[in-house]
Design a protein around this motif. Structure first.
Motif, short mmCIF file in Angstrom:
data_model
loop_
_atom_site.label_atom_id
_atom_site.label_comp_id
_atom_site.label_asym_id
_atom_site.label_seq_id
_atom_site.Cartn_x
_atom_site.Cartn_y
_atom_site.Cartn_z
N VAL A 1 1.19 -1.19 -0.24
CA VAL A 1 -0.08 -0.13 0.06
C VAL A 1 0.89 1.33 -0.30
CG1 VAL A 1 -1.65 1.59 1.24
CG2 VAL A 1 -2.07 -1.42 1.14
N GLU A 2 1.57 1.16 0.90
CA GLU A 2 2.91 2.06 0.89
C GLU A 2 3.42 2.83 -0.39
OE1 GLU A 2 6.06 1.62 4.01
OE2 GLU A 2 4.01 1.74 5.14
N SER B 1 0.86 3.68 -3.38
CA SER B 1 0.73 4.97 -2.99
C SER B 1 1.58 5.72 -3.01
CB SER B 1 0.46 5.30 -1.49
OG SER B 1 -0.75 4.15 -1.44
N ARG B 2 2.92 6.04 -3.01
CA ARG B 2 3.80 6.41 -3.60
C ARG B 2 3.53 7.02 -5.47
NH1 ARG B 2 6.96 3.98 0.68
NH2 ARG B 2 7.99 2.49 -1.61
N TRP C 1 -0.96 5.28 -6.94
CA TRP C 1 -2.33 3.84 -6.63
C TRP C 1 -3.03 4.58 -5.22
CZ3 TRP C 1 -3.80 1.99 -10.95
CH2 TRP C 1 -2.73 1.78 -12.07
N SER C 2 -4.41 4.62 -5.39
CA SER C 2 -5.27 4.42 -4.58
C SER C 2 -5.56 2.75 -4.07
CB SER C 2 -6.39 5.23 -4.79
OG SER C 2 -7.42 5.04 -3.97
#
Length: 220
Positions: A190-191, A194-195, A198-199
């Motif tokens: 996720v981290e 996200s960078r 992307w959601s």
């Protein structure tokens, strides 16, 4: 409750539908209002990577997901056994009215034209020392099954290839649903994603024996 496809195939060569398969089906059923709203009144391109027995692709066709009578379906797998099983599952469940195209391909040659609206992936997520080599003949039955299960370091070698290509697979409004186990360290994914813009949203998770499985939704 949407019907579950009837599946009958050789489980010595393809992955037998299990808790992860049914978690994906439950996720897609729960997400149906979201998907119908997102792809309403338009032709949608749907692709499942690694269909195995064909239960998920057949479920999508059987229930007109994401847009009833306005979707075309692709099933991409390196295993010829998986493609045979997927075609058989579609036939057994009377999905002849849906357009289904099986594609024998590895992940380096799968669809990359930003045309996939809905991507589904239940990867080989079991951690192993390495990802098995692709068998040289169809008759190497156990080897094809190993390829569907073992995902290398952290169980993420194959999944990372898909994540790295997500931007060139999904259409601008595309959605991907990808399954992870706890040992894949999804929080770190996720981290990282996200960078990259992307959601990621956790849609559903479930304890399955000693493992915790989760399905995340990816959008731009």
């Amino acid at each position: 409750m949407l019907p579950t496809p009837y599946i009958k195939c050789d489980y010595d060569t393809v992955y037998e539908p299990s808790e992860d398969s049914f978690l994906l089906l439950d996720t897609l059923e729960e997400e149906l209002p979201y998907l119908e709203s997102r792809f309403k009144n338009r032709l949608s391109v749907v692709c499942e990577l690694g269909p195995g027995s064909g239960i998920v692709t057949t479920f999508l066709m059987q229930n007109g997901i994401p847009s009833k009578n306005q979707s075309i379906y692709f099933a991409a797998d390196i295993s010829p056994w998986a493609l045979d099983a997927t075609l058989d599952a579609a036939k057994r469940n009377k999905c002849e009215k849906s357009y289904l195209e099986p594609i024998q391909s590895d992940l380096n040659r799968c669809i990359k034209s930003k045309e996939v609206d809905l991507l589904i992936f239940n990867p080989p997520y079991v951690p192993a020392e390495e990802v098995p080599a692709v068998p040289t003949t169809k008759e190497e039955r156990d080897e094809w099954l190993d390829l569907a299960l073992l995902g290398g370091t952290d169980g993420m070698v194959v999944t990372n290839k898909v994540l790295d290509q997500l931007d060139i697979i999904l259409s601008p409004t595309g959605v991907a649903y990808i399954l992870f186990c706890a040992r894949n360290k999804p929080e770190q994914i996720v981290e990282r994603m996200s960078r990259d813009g992307w959601s990621m949203e956790l849609i559903m998770h479930r304890k399955a024996g000693w493992e915790v499985l989760s399905v995340y939704r990816f959008t731009r």
